[in-house]
Design a protein around this motif. Structure first.
Motif, mmCIF file in Angstrom:
data_model
loop_
_atom_site.group_PDB
_atom_site.id
_atom_site.type_symbol
_atom_site.label_atom_id
_atom_site.label_comp_id
_atom_site.label_asym_id
_atom_site.label_seq_id
_atom_site.Cartn_x
_atom_site.Cartn_y
_atom_site.Cartn_z
ATOM 1 N N VAL A 84 77.835 2.428 54.579
ATOM 2 C CA VAL A 84 77.371 1.075 54.254
ATOM 3 C C VAL A 84 75.993 0.876 54.870
ATOM 4 O O VAL A 84 75.809 1.033 56.067
ATOM 5 C CB VAL A 84 78.358 0.000 54.765
ATOM 6 C CG1 VAL A 84 77.816 -1.400 54.499
ATOM 7 C CG2 VAL A 84 79.718 0.181 54.119
ATOM 8 N N LYS A 85 75.038 0.542 54.032
ATOM 9 C CA LYS A 85 73.651 0.330 54.463
ATOM 10 C C LYS A 85 73.167 -1.007 53.918
ATOM 11 O O LYS A 85 73.604 -1.467 52.869
ATOM 12 C CB LYS A 85 72.726 1.430 53.918
ATOM 13 C CG LYS A 85 73.127 2.837 54.292
ATOM 14 C CD LYS A 85 72.886 3.116 55.745
ATOM 15 C CE LYS A 85 73.245 4.558 56.052
ATOM 16 N NZ LYS A 85 73.649 4.767 57.405
ATOM 17 N N CYS A 86 72.252 -1.589 54.627
ATOM 18 C CA CYS A 86 71.640 -2.840 54.187
ATOM 19 C C CYS A 86 70.132 -2.651 54.256
ATOM 20 O O CYS A 86 69.582 -2.387 55.330
ATOM 21 C CB CYS A 86 72.089 -3.991 55.076
ATOM 22 S SG CYS A 86 71.477 -5.584 54.528
ATOM 23 N N ALA A 87 69.475 -2.747 53.116
ATOM 24 C CA ALA A 87 68.027 -2.562 53.053
ATOM 25 C C ALA A 87 67.401 -3.735 52.315
ATOM 26 O O ALA A 87 67.952 -4.225 51.328
ATOM 27 C CB ALA A 87 67.698 -1.259 52.330
ATOM 28 N N ALA A 88 66.273 -4.191 52.799
ATOM 29 C CA ALA A 88 65.571 -5.298 52.154
ATOM 30 C C ALA A 88 64.925 -4.819 50.858
ATOM 31 O O ALA A 88 64.334 -3.739 50.814
ATOM 32 C CB ALA A 88 64.514 -5.866 53.094
ATOM 33 N N VAL A 89 65.058 -5.617 49.811
ATOM 34 C CA VAL A 89 64.401 -5.356 48.532
ATOM 35 C C VAL A 89 63.758 -6.659 48.068
ATOM 36 O O VAL A 89 64.211 -7.739 48.448
ATOM 37 C CB VAL A 89 65.395 -4.832 47.452
ATOM 38 C CG1 VAL A 89 65.959 -3.491 47.846
ATOM 39 C CG2 VAL A 89 66.485 -5.828 47.174
ATOM 40 N N PRO A 90 62.720 -6.587 47.258
ATOM 41 C CA PRO A 90 62.093 -7.830 46.765
ATOM 42 C C PRO A 90 63.058 -8.623 45.893
ATOM 43 O O PRO A 90 63.912 -8.057 45.208
ATOM 44 C CB PRO A 90 60.907 -7.334 45.934
ATOM 45 C CG PRO A 90 60.752 -5.889 46.236
ATOM 46 C CD PRO A 90 62.042 -5.394 46.784
ATOM 47 N N ALA A 91 62.921 -9.936 45.934
ATOM 48 C CA ALA A 91 63.735 -10.801 45.066
ATOM 49 C C ALA A 91 63.428 -10.481 43.614
ATOM 50 O O ALA A 91 62.316 -10.112 43.260
ATOM 51 C CB ALA A 91 63.444 -12.266 45.371
ATOM 52 N N ASP A 92 64.437 -10.618 42.761
ATOM 53 C CA ASP A 92 64.299 -10.304 41.343
ATOM 54 C C ASP A 92 63.766 -11.517 40.589
ATOM 55 O O ASP A 92 64.209 -12.637 40.817
ATOM 56 C CB ASP A 92 65.668 -9.894 40.782
ATOM 57 C CG ASP A 92 65.554 -9.167 39.463
ATOM 58 O OD1 ASP A 92 64.681 -9.512 38.650
ATOM 59 O OD2 ASP A 92 66.346 -8.246 39.240
ATOM 60 N N ASN A 93 62.825 -11.289 39.683
ATOM 61 C CA ASN A 93 62.270 -12.369 38.871
ATOM 62 C C ASN A 93 62.927 -12.465 37.500
ATOM 63 O O ASN A 93 62.471 -13.227 36.651
ATOM 64 C CB ASN A 93 60.757 -12.196 38.718
ATOM 65 C CG ASN A 93 60.036 -12.437 40.019
ATOM 66 O OD1 ASN A 93 60.422 -13.310 40.793
ATOM 67 N ND2 ASN A 93 59.004 -11.663 40.284
ATOM 68 N N ASP A 94 63.977 -11.690 37.276
ATOM 69 C CA ASP A 94 64.693 -11.719 36.010
ATOM 70 C C ASP A 94 65.270 -13.120 35.775
ATOM 71 O O ASP A 94 65.823 -13.739 36.685
ATOM 72 C CB ASP A 94 65.830 -10.685 36.061
ATOM 73 C CG ASP A 94 66.626 -10.668 34.780
ATOM 74 O OD1 ASP A 94 66.158 -10.074 33.800
ATOM 75 O OD2 ASP A 94 67.733 -11.276 34.776
#
Length: 137
Positions: A84-94
């Motif tokens: 289990v990993k938690c990584a920051a990703v940019p918010a989605d604009n979909d």
């Protein structure tokens, strides 16, 4: 697999920390318990009934650098799960993801995610108390 997802930031905080909601339809949240741990659960609360948790890194405002995550195994025991990993990703604009986020905010505004509010609403709808709501009621 229950907690695997991409989580989007919510416009609310819990215990003065940011929260995230899964892009999936089923409610899944990452939030701070207020007691020095990050939790993944079906509702934002004190984290006592979460699916996974990890110790919060001091001063961190998100769980991406925290860990290891501890999950409840098939046998009901809590164990470290290094997968289990938690990584920051940019918010989605979909547009559909944005709609999902706005629905979550609307549900909060009308009290549709708070367990006690939902129970109260159910009692009003279930007029005769048989745990079934029918058109006759």
């Amino acid at each position: 697999a229950l907690i695997n997802d991409t989580y989007e930031p919510l416009q609310i905080t819990h215990n003065n920390f940011p929260c995230w909601v899964a892009r999936a339809v089923a409610p899944r949240y990452i939030f701070h318990s207020g007691k020095a741990r990050w939790c993944i659960s079906k509702q934002i609360d004190d984290g006592a009934r979460c699916w996974a948790y990890c110790k919060a890194t001091s001063g961190a405002t998100d769980p991406s650098n925290s860990g290891p995550w501890i999950c409840c195994d098939q046998d009901g025991e809590w164990r470290v799960d290094n997968k289990v990993k938690c990584a920051a990703v940019p918010a989605d604009n979909d547009k559909f993801v944005q709609l999902r986020m706005s629905l979550d905010n609307d549900m909060r505004e009308f009290g549709l995610v708070d367990h006690s509010t939902l129970k109260s609403m159910w009692r009003r709808l279930d007029f005769n108390g048989n745990n079934i709501v029918s058109l006759a009621e």
